[in-house]
Design an enzyme around this catalytic site. Structure first.
Site, PDB file in Angstrom:
ATOM      1  N   VAL A   1       0.852  -1.199   0.000  1.00 55.81           N
ATOM      2  CA  VAL A   1       0.000   0.000   0.000  1.00 55.81           C
ATOM      3  C   VAL A   1       0.889   1.250   0.000  1.00 55.81           C
ATOM      4  CG1 VAL A   1      -1.991  -1.062   1.140  1.00 55.81           C
ATOM      5  CG2 VAL A   1      -0.191  -0.030   2.534  1.00 55.81           C
ATOM      6  N   CYS A   2       0.293   2.359  -0.379  1.00 58.86           N
ATOM      7  CA  CYS A   2       0.979   3.647  -0.431  1.00 58.86           C
ATOM      8  C   CYS A   2       1.520   3.990   0.958  1.00 58.86           C
ATOM      9  CB  CYS A   2       0.008   4.718  -0.911  1.00 58.86           C
ATOM     10  SG  CYS A   2       0.683   6.379  -0.911  1.00 58.86           S
ATOM     11  N   PRO A   3       2.717   4.469   1.143  1.00 56.88           N
ATOM     12  CA  PRO A   3       3.664   4.868   0.095  1.00 56.88           C
ATOM     13  C   PRO A   3       4.651   3.755  -0.298  1.00 56.88           C
ATOM     14  CG  PRO A   3       4.490   5.603   2.203  1.00 56.88           C
ATOM     15  CD  PRO A   3       3.226   4.846   2.485  1.00 56.88           C
TER      16      PRO A   3
END
Lengths: 82, 296
Positions: free
Chosen positions: A16-18
């Site tokens: 998942v981000c980042p």
């Protein structure tokens, strides 16, 4: 399908981000300028942000393929001084 | 004993607390931005006159609770030394909220901080029939939730495609959240369905070859409210490209509210009662000299 031949393959669909961007960037740091990486990523946030961030880092987005399973395959050529 | 004018205190940012003789002081914050120096002063005042804590409001405001009535003038004086003024409560234009915008955020399309400062200077604390909230958000991610405000502003881009550099990589089609973009790789053409386009600008920001270009602009939403009654603001004007037009529209909106609004009536209810068509005409009149910008 694509006729582009990649030198490196990376799957970031489990991140998942980042971390999606961090992993892509870190992998590309070990590549030679001009080499091509094939990155498999999820639709929605990763496809909207990762290619854009790589573009801002000076890399070239060559091709984006919709795998029609909630993922995309993105071909990126490492930029920088040849 | 001297009589306390609570309305005047409220107007000046001091709200009466449950605890007798204590006030929570609201500060004037613009676009959610405070300097480190100002924070230091707030820290000092909260320790010296309050109870060592602050409250962050839902709309980017800062409030210092437990200020004693007799300390109000001293608190105002100390805060003003750091350039901090009391905030506005009651029936007037409230804190102008804003996200970080294009000067900080990679998604930002407009400079929200600059616009928030302009709005603060021009409209803050203007007397109106009821509270009036202005919120500014830099892009379609809508961190500041434009539609929740009596007047919300959202950064937007009208995209235009230029064939010359396009490699037909497919990224614009992949990132478009409304599937407005269709690539015809065989015939080397790209089409955009303007009815589906929400002006989010993702195609422009993502395009590896800058084949998508876009003119930044502003989408405005009117009549949002999120209190006892909830309503989303409506976009009744096309995208505006000139900031001066935005100010003309804001000015016309406030004048409409002053002219038609009943005391204690939220702006949304004024528009509903008077008519959206009449309101829209007044806004169009305000920018009629620059109708070119209205043509999509």
């Amino acid at each position: 399908m694509s006729d582009i031949k990649a030198d490196v393959f990376l799957d970031i669909t489990n991140l998942v981000c980042p971390m999606t961007f961090v992993k892509a960037k870190a992998t590309m740091e070990d590549m030679e300028v001009g080499q091509i990486i094939e990155i498999r990523m999820n639709e929605s946030e990763p496809i909207q942000n990762v290619p854009r961030s790589l573009k801002e880092e000076g890399h070239e987005i060559l091709k984006v393929i919709n795998n029609n399973d909630g993922t995309y395959t993105v071909f990126v050529k490492k930029g920088g001084q040849e | 004993m001297k009589e306390v004018n609570y309305n005047e205190l409220k107007k000046g940012g001091f709200m009466r607390q449950v605890q007798k003789g204590y006030f929570s002081m609201r500060l004037r914050v613009v676009g959610g931005r405070l300097s480190a120096e100002q924070l230091k002063k707030i820290y000092e005042v909260a320790n010296k006159y309050g109870r060592g804590y602050i409250h962050l409001t839902a709309r980017q405001g800062v409030e210092i609770p437990f200020i004693k009535l007799e300390d109000i003038e001293a608190v105002k004086k100390e805060l003003s030394e750091a350039g901090i003024e009391p905030g506005a409560c009651g029936p007037r234009v409230r804190t102008i909220t804003a996200c970080q915008g294009s000067s900080i955020c990679p998604n930002g399309i407009i400079d929200t901080t600059e616009l928030a400062n302009e709005c603060d200077k021009r409209y803050y604390a203007q007397e109106l029939p009821h509270k009036f909230k202005i919120g500014i958000t830099g892009c379609g991610n809508n961190c500041l939730k434009a539609e929740e405000n009596d007047l919300g502003i959202k950064g937007a881009v009208k995209p235009e495609w230029e064939k010359s550099n396009c490699t037909f990589c497919g990224l614009c089609q992949a990132v478009c959240p409304t599937k407005a973009i269709q690539i015809d790789e065989k015939n080397k053409e790209i089409t955009i369905d303007r009815d589906k386009c929400t002006y989010c600008g993702r195609c422009v920001k993502s395009c590896p070859t800058n084949s998508w270009k876009g003119k930044p602009g502003y989408l405005l939403y009117f009549g949002g409210m999120f209190g006892n009654n909830i309503a989303l603001g409506k976009q009744i004007l096309p995208i505006l490209f000139s900031k001066e037009d935005v100010h003309k529209v804001i000015q016309a909106t406030l004048e409409f509210y002053k002219k038609y609004g009943k005391q204690g009536e939220r702006f949304r209810n004024t528009i509903e009662r008077v008519g959206w068509d009449i309101f829209k005409k007044e806004l169009e009149k305000a920018i009629e000299n620059e109708r070119g910008d209205l043509d999509e």
